[in-house]
Design a protein around this motif. Structure first.
Motif, mmCIF file in Angstrom:
data_model
loop_
_atom_site.group_PDB
_atom_site.id
_atom_site.type_symbol
_atom_site.label_atom_id
_atom_site.label_comp_id
_atom_site.label_asym_id
_atom_site.label_seq_id
_atom_site.Cartn_x
_atom_site.Cartn_y
_atom_site.Cartn_z
ATOM 1 N N ASP A 241 0.809 -1.229 0.000
ATOM 2 C CA ASP A 241 0.000 0.000 0.000
ATOM 3 C C ASP A 241 0.842 1.279 0.000
ATOM 4 O OD1 ASP A 241 1.045 -0.018 2.532
ATOM 5 O OD2 ASP A 241 -0.897 0.073 3.574
ATOM 6 N N SER B 1 -6.373 3.129 3.215
ATOM 7 C CA SER B 1 -5.743 1.829 3.432
ATOM 8 C C SER B 1 -6.111 0.857 2.322
ATOM 9 C CB SER B 1 -6.215 1.259 4.769
ATOM 10 O OG SER B 1 -7.614 1.026 4.692
ATOM 11 N N THR B 2 -5.464 -0.288 2.389
ATOM 12 C CA THR B 2 -5.796 -1.389 1.488
ATOM 13 C C THR B 2 -7.279 -1.742 1.606
ATOM 14 O OG1 THR B 2 -3.573 -2.273 1.489
ATOM 15 C CG2 THR B 2 -5.342 -3.853 1.107
ATOM 16 N N ASP C 189 -9.766 0.260 2.212
ATOM 17 C CA ASP C 189 -10.569 1.218 1.462
ATOM 18 C C ASP C 189 -10.524 0.923 -0.040
ATOM 19 O OD1 ASP C 189 -11.133 2.610 3.846
ATOM 20 O OD2 ASP C 189 -9.199 3.643 3.707
ATOM 21 N N TYR D 157 -3.960 -7.892 3.376
ATOM 22 C CA TYR D 157 -3.137 -7.992 4.590
ATOM 23 C C TYR D 157 -2.534 -9.392 4.780
ATOM 24 C CZ TYR D 157 -5.479 -3.585 5.380
ATOM 25 O OH TYR D 157 -5.958 -2.316 5.214
ATOM 26 N N HIS E 109 3.542 -4.697 3.978
ATOM 27 C CA HIS E 109 2.605 -3.748 4.595
ATOM 28 C C HIS E 109 1.411 -3.514 3.684
ATOM 29 C CE1 HIS E 109 1.002 -0.023 6.348
ATOM 30 N NE2 HIS E 109 1.533 -0.494 7.473
ATOM 31 N N GLY E 110 0.219 -3.671 4.257
ATOM 32 C CA GLY E 110 -1.005 -3.446 3.467
ATOM 33 C C GLY E 110 -1.101 -4.354 2.251
ATOM 34 N N LYS F 290 -13.220 6.004 1.936
ATOM 35 C CA LYS F 290 -13.349 5.507 3.315
ATOM 36 C C LYS F 290 -14.759 5.025 3.631
ATOM 37 C CE LYS F 290 -9.704 8.377 5.298
ATOM 38 N NZ LYS F 290 -9.425 9.506 6.189
#
Lengths: 453, 524
Positions: free
Chosen positions: B423, B431-432, B434, B450, B456-457, B494
């Motif tokens: 990400d 974030s991933t 979203d 995840y 990460h992400g 979001k």
């Protein structure tokens, strides 16, 4: 290759986009000496739909389907009529080809079904909470034993001798590696189970007592005294049920004091399928134990607009978060079988379950009475639901094989289930369901009479 | 039966929050073809049944040992039309492979051929009992044996345990074989090494089988650190559990060296075969020194996943482990007859060291028939093509997006069947998750998120071989669009999804105050 949509033109264009000279270049990390150059020798090449269907049909025809014979097998798998709507629903692509509902916003169909399924199972078992299903009854049984060890922090398991021997063997197998100590006995050919003997083996080190209800010989007994004895010594009672239809006629294990109820759900909605896939059911009587349960759980919640919705929940018990500290290593359930169970259960409802159970029991009583009239045959059971044991005074394995040659599937010989116990070898376990006709019963009776003459 | 909603239950509608939809709120909560559906407990009745069954007079037959049920269950019934409608309506709230691309990395969602369904329902397979006399199930036993033959040929292994019910159950089976083999030589080892890129089931399995688990780190290429692994090997190590291709979507080029080092130290190599679809027909794990590997039939050989199972996890075994495989299994004798070997006749077949039994019966017969039909349809040539197309599709996705999304191991060479992104570069607070929820609004099921934990992400995308180039191009366009929005810091993401049957669900509330079954009026 009808399942592969890429054309050679596509493949070339894609390799160009990737900047690879050939497909082999994509496998560059596979050591050259281990790479196979062409299709594996000795294996046939691709076949048409028609050819595959023909081959499989030929193999299918080498089997005697239950519907094509007078059929009396049970012992943990039962032949019941499954309404056509059940198979129709589970073949809908939106159920059949969905994955685990990890994205709840677009998996409400599966999630709501699981929530309904959990409620149905909990109510059938007389428990507070059921999970979203396990692999099958035998593995659910082992998971219950492992859970009892976590709850009680003890390691001694008392298995009833009248537990399905394959279930007992699964527990023994797994326990070898977790150092659980197993105390068990083998059944004897008595009309009622030896509950006092079982109770005598419960001590202060016992994590759980595992009983089957109705048991492997078909007998039904009050679990109340066993529950009381187990609880008095701080142990849990695990009740195993392999025929859920029985619970339409007899008290639920939860009502009788079982702490964990597990079982095989195959009877409702899931066919025989030569042993699998089946449907493990798992429930706890007291909701306080829910965080020690294995397997998936579906829970109710709301979405950002306040609408009711469902999600997988309490996953902090599970392997993908807790890794080596997880309550279990299982990471799936039997989703499609749970759907089949739930649809069938919805069709039945309270009224249907009771009628189905009453019909099964009534036919089984008729069959028992008819078989009892055969010279040399004795009905063992003082009580039973739709399955009972007869003793026939000779090795039942031989008789079962002989009757099978004549096209009658007579039941399961106790010799096959308990090959190590010579005393059981003339026992035959006979199961009757709503699919059994009176003509089938008569055919079995005459064939058995002839074989024993 | 009148309206489907007998109880008068209505979904709660928050009209204010519903503002993103142009039209007015509806009285029912329905939106034309998108229908709200109550629970069966809200629409069914104890007196309704969708099955015709005779009423048996009470007391006409009763040998229930005094245990007659006196309480009601609280189980509602629906008539047949109501039942069909209920489940059909529910089905429409599900995403599925039949509706579109399902790019869940490491889960492998590919087309499910309907021939396989037809075959599995043939009466000789669907309507036979697991304890029927062997003489009446020769064809079913032949199916198991024929599938076992293919699995052994494709993996270059010696024996196979068919009974495990799912991949993780297969893992347990393989580890128990290893433990039995070690015990047979009087070698009590305590540790299993698991690389950190492994599936979460691997450490759980090792712990469940009584071992202590130690992690082995990944190197900067996303692969097992060979030197770290070698340094840890010793007389206390029972096995190494390795996933190959690994969960970063990469092949472990040192696999043979890893196996040699583990064997030299007296241990065994367990390979998590969940990703076998990437290499089937291209390389045989047996040639790489693997001792045990489970094969998720639903992944490599396309049995439908049914909203989460059933799976099926046969385990192929090396010569050293085969004698310990569990009962029951099938064996063909010289006369061509396939036998079922179980407790009764294990000695006749000289299989006396079995570590025990994993499950009541023979495993997932219904999955075996489907897998065999799929294998025969593809043949040796088609299976090789399966791996090639799966890998080609994944690399196409990797290279079509790596200018926009961080590809942490893009430098490590081609990926296998799945492409991994991170990400990095997303706008503030996005974030991933979203991105994934925005992908839902584009009409796609999101990728695996995840996982693996080393990135990460993480976003792990597995297109599989059954996606066309045109289908991939459309998916890539959608993913580029949401990735660009994420990078530009589009705050509206979001709140996604906007157009799914449900907006974002409150998972915290579900866990804090668990409601795990229906509690209706009158229920306690």
């Amino acid at each position: 290759m009808r399942y592969l949509p890429l054309t050679d033109t596509d493949r070339e264009a894609m390799l160009a986009k990737i900047g690879a000279s050939s497909i082999d270049a994509l496998f560059a990390d596979v050591p050259e000496e281990a790479r196979l150059s062409g299709p594996i020798e000795g294996l046939p090449l691709h076949a048409s739909e028609m050819a595959v269907e023909r081959h499989m049909r030929r193999l299918s025809r080498k089997n005697l389907a239950a519907a094509d014979a007078p059929f009396f097998l049970g012992a943990g798998a039962y032949r019941h009529h499954v309404p056509a709507s059940v198979d129709h629903v589970i073949q809908r692509g939106e159920f059949l080809t969905a994955y685990t509902p990890y994205q709840p916003e677009i998996a409400q169909g599966t999630l709501q079904m699981l929530f309904e399924f959990q409620t149905q199972v909990a109510r059938l078992y007389g428990c507070a909470v059921a999970n979203a299903s396990m692999y099958d009854g035998s593995t659910a049984c082992w998971e219950a034993v492992a859970m009892a060890a976590r709850v009680t922090r003890r390691k001694r398991v008392v298995l009833s001798g009248a537990l399905h021997p394959h279930y007992a063997e699964v527990v023994r197998t797994m326990a070898k590696f977790t150092d659980d100590e197993i105390a068990d006995a083998l059944p004897t050919l008595q009309g009622t189970p030896d509950n006092d003997g079982l109770i005598a083996r419960i001590d202060e080190e016992t994590s759980c007592v595992v009983v089957q209800y109705p048991d492997i010989l078909g007998r039904i007994s009050d679990l109340g005294a066993i529950a009381e004895a187990a609880h008095a010594r701080g142990a849990l009672l695990i009740a195993v049920n392999t025929e859920p239809v029985a619970l339409g006629a007899i008290k639920s294990p939860g009502e009788l004091g079982a702490d964990i109820v597990v079982g095989e759900g195959q009877s409702i909605g899931v066919g025989l399928q030569f042993g699998g896939p089946y449907l493990g059911l798992f429930a706890v009587r007291d909701a306080k134990h829910v965080r020690q349960m294995p397997g998936r759980l579906c829970g109710e919640t709301v979405d950002a607009e306040g609408k009711r919705g469902f999600v997988l929940t309490l996953s902090t018990r599970e392997q993908h978060i807790r890794r080596e500290k997880a309550t279990s290593n299982i990471c799936t359930n039997s989703g499609l079988c749970a759907l089949a169970f739930s649809v069938h259960m919805t069709l039945l409802g309270e009224k249907g379950m009771r009628r189905l159970a009453a019909w099964n029991h009534s036919l089984a009583c008729e069959a028992a009475d008819r078989l009892a009239r055969i010279p040399g045959v004795r009905i063992l059971n003082d009580s039973f639901f739709n399955e009972f044991t007869v003793t026939i005074g000779t090795d039942a394995r031989e008789v079962v094989r002989k009757l099978a040659d004549d096209g009658v599937l007579a039941g399961v010989s106790l010799g096959r289930l308990f090959p190590q116990v010579d005393a059981l070898k003339d026992g035959l376990l006979v199961a009757v369901t709503e699919t059994t006709t009176r003509e089938d019963i008569e055919t079995l009776a005459s064939a058995l009479q002839e074989a024993l003459a | 039966m009148n309206a489907p909603n007998k109880s008068g239950w209505k979904p709660e509608i928050n009209a204010a929050a519903d503002g993103m939809h142009d039209g007015p709120a509806t009285a029912t909560g329905n939106r034309a073809l998108m229908l709200e559906e109550p629970l069966i407990f809200e629409i069914g009745h104890a007196e309704t049944t969708g099955v015709d069954l005779p009423a048996i007079a009470e007391g006409s037959a009763n040998r229930l040992g005094g245990m007659e049920r006196t309480e009601t269950f609280g189980l509602p019934g629906l008539s047949e039309p109501e039942t069909i409608r209920h489940y059909t309506r529910l089905s429409r709230q599900n995403y599925a492979i039949d509706l579109g691309l399902f790019p869940l990395g490491s889960c492998t969602m590919k087309h499910n051929p309907r021939l396989n369904e037809k075959v599995a329902r043939m009466p000789g397979f669907a309507d036979v009992h697991p304890l029927q006399p062997a003489s009446t199930v020769r064809g079913a036993l032949e199916v198991i044996n024929e599938l076992a033959f293919w699995l052994l040929e494709l993996t270059g292994m010696h024996g196979v345990a068919m009974s495990p019910k799912a991949g993780a159950h297969g893992e347990l089976c393989g580890i128990l074989c290893i433990r039995a083999a070690l015990e047979a030589r009087g070698d009590a080892r305590e540790v299993i090494l698991v690389p950190e890129s492994a599936h979460g089931t691997n450490p759980a399995t090792a712990a469940f089988a009584g071992y202590r688990v130690e992690n082995i780190p990944a190197n900067s290429d996303g692969r097992v650190d060979l030197e770290a692994l070698k340094a840890r090997l010793g007389p206390d190590v029972a096995a190494v559990m390795i996933t190959n291709p690994n969960t970063c979507g990469l092949f472990e080029p040192d696999m043979k060296a890893i196996s040699d080092a583990v064997h030299a130290a007296g241990g065994f190599v367990y390979c998590d075969g969940a990703n076998f679809n990437a290499i089937v027909g291209k390389v045989r794990p047996g040639d790489l020194g693997v001792d045990a590997m489970h094969i998720n039939l639903h992944k490599t050989f396309s049995t439908p996943h049914g909203g989460g199972g059933p799976g099926s996890g046969p385990v192929v075994l090396s010569e050293a482990l085969s004698p310990y495989g569990p009962l029951p299994f099938t064996a063909r004798t010289a006369d061509g007859v396939v036998h079922l070997v179980e407790e009764e006749n294990a000695a006749e077949f000289e299989h006396t060291r079995a570590f025990g039994r994993m499950t009541a019966f023979h495993g997932q017969m219904g999955m075996f028939t489907r897998a065999l039909a799929y294998i025969l349809s593809h043949g040796a040539d088609g299976l090789k093509q399966v791996a090639e197309d799966a890998v080609l599709n994944a690399n196409y996705i990797l290279r079509s997006l790596d200018d926009l999304l961080e590809a942490p191991f893009g430098h490590s060479g081609p990926c296998m069947h799945e492409a991994l992104f991170g990400d990095k570069g997303f706008g503030e607070g996005l974030s991933t998750l979203d991105l994934a929820k925005s992908l839902i609004d584009e009409g796609y099921h999101p990728m695996t998120m995840y996982f693996p934990l080393v990135v990460h992400g993480a976003m792990l995308i597995e297109p599989t071989e059954t996606e066309s180039k045109a289908g991939l191009d459309q998916f890539i366009a959608a993913l580029r669009s949401v990735a660009e929005r994420a990078k530009s810091g589009d705050e509206s993401m979001k709140q996604a999804p906007y157009y799914a049957p449900r907006r974002r669900l409150d998972e915290t509330q579900a866990a804090r105050k668990p409601v795990l079954g229906w509690q209706g009026p009158g229920d306690t």
